[in-house]
Structures are given as C-alpha cells and as structure tokens.
Design a protein around this motif. Structure first.
Motif, PDB file in Angstrom:
ATOM      1  N   LEU A  95       0.806  -1.030  -0.139  1.00 52.72           N
ATOM      2  CA  LEU A  95       0.033   0.036   0.081  1.00 52.72           C
ATOM      3  C   LEU A  95       0.787   1.273  -0.065  1.00 52.72           C
ATOM      4  N   GLU A  96       1.999   1.158  -0.325  1.00 51.07           N
ATOM      5  CA  GLU A  96       2.952   2.253  -0.353  1.00 51.07           C
ATOM      6  C   GLU A  96       2.387   3.463  -1.754  1.00 51.07           C
ATOM      7  N   GLY A  97       2.102   4.515  -1.168  1.00 54.95           N
ATOM      8  CA  GLY A  97       1.387   5.373  -2.046  1.00 54.95           C
ATOM      9  C   GLY A  97      -0.096   5.425  -2.170  1.00 54.95           C
ATOM     10  N   VAL A  98      -0.453   4.579  -1.375  1.00 53.70           N
ATOM     11  CA  VAL A  98      -2.143   4.587  -1.219  1.00 53.70           C
ATOM     12  C   VAL A  98      -2.792   5.430  -0.055  1.00 53.70           C
ATOM     13  N   PRO A  99      -3.402   6.334  -0.243  1.00 56.26           N
ATOM     14  CA  PRO A  99      -3.818   7.137   0.839  1.00 56.26           C
ATOM     15  C   PRO A  99      -4.960   6.578   1.818  1.00 56.26           C
ATOM     16  N   HIS A 100      -5.132   6.860   2.785  1.00 52.96           N
ATOM     17  CA  HIS A 100      -5.924   6.202   3.690  1.00 52.96           C
ATOM     18  C   HIS A 100      -7.590   6.923   3.239  1.00 52.96           C
ATOM     19  N   GLY A 101      -8.447   5.893   3.559  1.00 50.83           N
ATOM     20  CA  GLY A 101      -9.589   6.353   2.608  1.00 50.83           C
ATOM     21  C   GLY A 101     -10.028   5.550   1.397  1.00 50.83           C
ATOM     22  N   TRP A 102      -8.795   5.143   0.820  1.00 55.11           N
ATOM     23  CA  TRP A 102      -9.010   4.478  -0.717  1.00 55.11           C
ATOM     24  C   TRP A 102     -10.062   3.337  -0.592  1.00 55.11           C
TER      25      TRP A 102
END
Length: 222
Positions: free
Chosen positions: A126-133
């Motif tokens: 999840l590197e680069g995946v913002p919270h709430g995706w």
C-alpha cells in the motif's frame, strides 16, 4: 518516466489521488492485452493487470494506450515480485504500478489498487495509497486462501472500513465460494474458461468474452 509534480512517499513512490479511486466495477473485467483491437472492447469495461509481465513492456513505454481504449476503470498492473526478489526489484515494481495508476487517474480513468504482493514484501503493498481509498483487487489462488483474507484486511484497514470494491480474479470454485460468502466480487480466469470450452464445449456456457491470449497490447483498430 518522470513524476510530473506529484507528491511522493518517503520511498519516492507517487501518492495516488483519492479523486481517481473507482466507485463502480463495469463489466466485463478483461486482462490487459486480451483483446487485440480496441474496437472489440465493450465501452465502459474494466482492465485488470493479472497477466504475464511481457504484456506490460509496451504499457510502460506507452501508458496512453489504456486511456485510449473504451475501458473506464483499470486495476493496477501486477508486476511480478517474489519472496526471493531483492528489495530494489520489489520497490521498482511498486513504483511502476503506482506511477501508471496516478497517470491514468489524471487522464480520467478510475483506479483499483492491486494487493497481490508476496508475503516478504507485503509492507510495500500500500505504499502510495492514501487512507480512505475504497477500491482494491487481488488474484486468487486455491492453495493460498489465507493470503486473500490477509489482503482483505489490508484493504479494510486502509479504507477505514469495508472497501466499496474488493475484486478477486481467478482461483477456481473454492475461491469463488469464499467470495460469495464474504460478499466480494469474483471474476473467473478467462484463459481457464477458454481451455474448458475446448475440452467441454457443451458445459462451458458461462464463459467470459472471447480473447486473444497471445496479444501483447491494444495496437489500434486494424
């Protein structure tokens, strides 16, 4: 490839933009390169990236090919990494799929994050995946059912609750049954369905759309 003024993580991976997250899953869901001509793809379909890495060679050099197809939703390409892969290889695979996802989002495509990462490098998933995706996908394997559960928990944690989309591609009847019980979306492996058509043509009545397993990308409409 360069990062056009995108925010980057501490590891240099592009952050995805929440505005580009998929909120629906248009059917059919087809593997990149499985349809030779863009005109053969139904408008509004979904591309997935669970295909041989050879199909990504042109994709990385010509990322606009995806946006020029009728598909409106795309699952990140699943660049192969393994437990024995060194860290730079794993990071490079993560960087490329996030770069492409961020680029496609900027062109108007809705993005589904790929979770299918080997256990050793799961911290990069999840590197680069913002919270709430809210939108995720993985590849199912009948002999790795625990991995699907672990990947769902990753998605749930990052989404802040049950993700709006959790797509599982392939894995057979056992994986399909688990998905049905959990309310996840299951899409069968088209190449397996095609092989079963050849062996049991009368039984394969719920097959996916025709595809060309040898195609390496959408090379126009000719």
């Amino acid at each position: 490839m360069t990062d056009p003024a995108w925010p980057l993580t501490e590891l240099g991976v592009p952050w995805l933009d929440l505005r580009h997250a998929a909120t629906s899953l248009p059917l059919p869901v087809l593997g990149w390169g499985s349809v030779r001509r863009r005109s053969d793809l139904p408008h509004g379909a979904t591309w997935h990236g669970y295909v041989d890495d050879a199909r990504f060679r042109r994709l990385w050099d010509h990322p606009d090919d995806v946006a020029q197809s009728p598909a409106r939703v795309v699952v990140e390409p699943n660049f192969s990494i393994y437990d024995q892969s060194p860290y730079p290889v794993a990071l490079w695979a993560t960087y490329r799929k996030r770069w492409l996802a961020r680029y496609w989002g900027g062109l108007g495509l809705a993005v589904i994050v790929d979770l299918n990462t080997c256990r050793r490098w799961r911290d990069l998933t999840l590197e680069g995946v913002p919270h709430g995706w809210p939108a995720y996908a993985t590849r199912g394997y009948a002999d790795r059912l625990d991995d699907i559960e672990a990947e769902y928990e990753l998605a749930r944690d990052r989404a802040g609750g049950p993700p709006g989309i959790f797509l599982v591609y392939a894995g057979g009847a056992q994986v399909a049954a688990i998905c049905a019980g959990r309310g996840w979306t299951y899409v069968d492996d088209q190449s397996r369905v095609a092989r079963e058509r050849e062996v049991h043509p009368r039984e394969a009545t719920l097959a996916a759309p025709e595809f060309d397993a040898d195609a390496e990308g959408c090379d126009g409409e000719g």
